[in-house]
Design a protein around this motif. Sequence first.
Motif, mmCIF file in Angstrom:
data_model
loop_
_atom_site.group_PDB
_atom_site.id
_atom_site.type_symbol
_atom_site.label_atom_id
_atom_site.label_comp_id
_atom_site.label_asym_id
_atom_site.label_seq_id
_atom_site.Cartn_x
_atom_site.Cartn_y
_atom_site.Cartn_z
ATOM 1 N N SER A 12 0.831 -1.206 0.000
ATOM 2 C CA SER A 12 0.000 0.000 0.000
ATOM 3 C C SER A 12 0.865 1.256 0.000
ATOM 4 N N VAL A 13 2.047 1.172 0.634
ATOM 5 C CA VAL A 13 2.969 2.316 0.586
ATOM 6 C C VAL A 13 3.484 2.526 -0.844
ATOM 7 N N LYS A 15 1.997 1.733 -3.599
ATOM 8 C CA LYS A 15 0.925 2.279 -4.423
ATOM 9 C C LYS A 15 0.776 3.783 -4.153
ATOM 10 N N ALA A 16 0.750 4.125 -2.862
ATOM 11 C CA ALA A 16 0.581 5.533 -2.483
ATOM 12 C C ALA A 16 1.710 6.384 -3.047
ATOM 13 N N LYS B 90 -5.234 11.958 0.596
ATOM 14 C CA LYS B 90 -5.445 10.610 0.067
ATOM 15 C C LYS B 90 -4.170 9.782 0.181
ATOM 16 N N PHE B 91 -3.057 10.437 -0.044
ATOM 17 C CA PHE B 91 -1.768 9.744 0.087
ATOM 18 C C PHE B 91 -1.622 9.164 1.497
ATOM 19 N N ARG B 94 -3.751 6.212 2.060
ATOM 20 C CA ARG B 94 -3.214 5.012 1.422
ATOM 21 C C ARG B 94 -2.117 4.387 2.255
ATOM 22 N N ILE B 95 -1.168 5.201 2.734
ATOM 23 C CA ILE B 95 -0.086 4.553 3.490
ATOM 24 C C ILE B 95 -0.589 4.027 4.821
ATOM 25 N N GLY B 97 -3.237 2.427 5.017
ATOM 26 C CA GLY B 97 -4.024 1.254 4.672
ATOM 27 C C GLY B 97 -5.516 1.481 4.828
ATOM 28 N N GLU B 99 -7.486 3.124 2.463
ATOM 29 C CA GLU B 99 -7.953 3.689 1.207
ATOM 30 C C GLU B 99 -9.447 3.472 1.001
#
Lengths: 260, 221
Positions: A12-13, A15-16, B90-91, B94-95, B97, B99
């Motif tokens: 997920s990192v 992807k981000a 949003k970033f 995402r990190i 987890g 999202e």
Amino acid sequence: MSGRSSTHIMLSVWKALLLREATFRLFGTRAAWAWLLLEPLSHFAFLTFLFAIVRQRVVGGIDVAIWLILGLIGFFTFRRTANQMGGAIDSNLALFTYRQVLPFDAIVVRGVLEGLIMLVAFILVTLVMALIGYDVVPDRPLMVLGGFFGLWLLGGSLGLAVAVGGVIVEETRQIFSMLMMPLYFISGVIFPLSAVPPQYREILMLNPVVHGVEAMRAGFSTYYHASDGLDLSYLYLCALCLLALGLTLYTRFAKAIETT
Amino acid sequence: MIVAEHLTKKYPTRAGPPHWVLRDVNFTIPPRLSVGILGKNGAGKSTLLRIIAGTDHPTSGMVRRDVRVSWPVGFGGGLQGSLTGRQNAKFVCRIQGRESEADEIMQRMQDFAEIGTAFDEPVKTYSSGMKARLQFAMSLAFEFDVYISDEVTAVGDANFRKKALAHFQSLVGKAGLIMVSHNEQTLKDYCKAGLLLHEGQAYWYDEIGDAIDAYKAKSAT
């Protein structure tokens, strides 16, 4: 505990980071995406002009424009990947305040993004050449891709080593940039190595970049007279050795790297 | 619960002998407790906070965490100026987890930050106050078990500060807070217990008032 597995967190990192970095690289400044293409294209335009002046239309049996495009795309893939990855730690320092983001993630993501950007650039340029009327269908497409991918891998491995080296010895990146300039000239990108006397050419063939660039051209046309001693596996061997070196250095200095 | 065991951190110095910031420090922070960390400049407060947050490694010893610890509340270095507030938010989703719940979380951020339509403008166009509000809201939109704060609770205008304090007080009993501050009033407002760092050692006080008194006594000598 969040209950996410390490792999899950890493993915997920990645992807981000990839999306963030891509948004910035492509749309961060006005028409940023155009500038990405403009650098290799400006070299191409200038060099085709030079070759036109000396009235050289063919190099080693293929059209000079094709010869140049393949060389430039290949070399720029190598150089940009190495450059981007080499600077990944410095430009993402702030993000490491998020525990989930490790320097390794930033380095890898930059390499992947650069590879994708150059692949898209490659495809675009090929399409344009086809529209202009060049025959762009390679005789051995896998060999062209093999050279391209090998150069990307070599650039990535070098980039990882440079990024890690930069933490241990501050000057690594300066030395790296200094070496890149002459490398451009001796890698057979803009100057055919077949014009070099054999005894010196052997020395130049030690440079793995040459093998990638020449493989892309040889893959394009079976009629191309590639430099003697062309060996794609040599490129991959160099790339994998460098990769092993980079990974070993990273593991050894992980604590120092992850607290910068 | 956060347990520090034999925590030691030293930095190399040019002079030769290393500088010991923490020397065999042991403490246990119970769940859902708000703790203020006190100490002189250079006493190792921020280092300790980073080690607790997991972004710095101790020279020896370890910190055991079985809770979700935030990044420093109001931390702003991670904002990418040419991306919008929403893209930056949003970033972070995402990190973390999260999202799949990003829309909800970003709505909470937007409501808390009160920066209106600027949320969809590039962060580089923000005023420093707006930036601070966004950073603060970004941390608080996630439910952590322990929030970490390094001298940044006093951002934004008076109204926003009041709102931030009210938010933290509403978290009492639900989440813990570990903060570093030099402001006595801030410490008293936010914290229940205190941890005093002095010459590489850590002293625990169940009441923040006692920690402040001890800190004054220690710095007077």
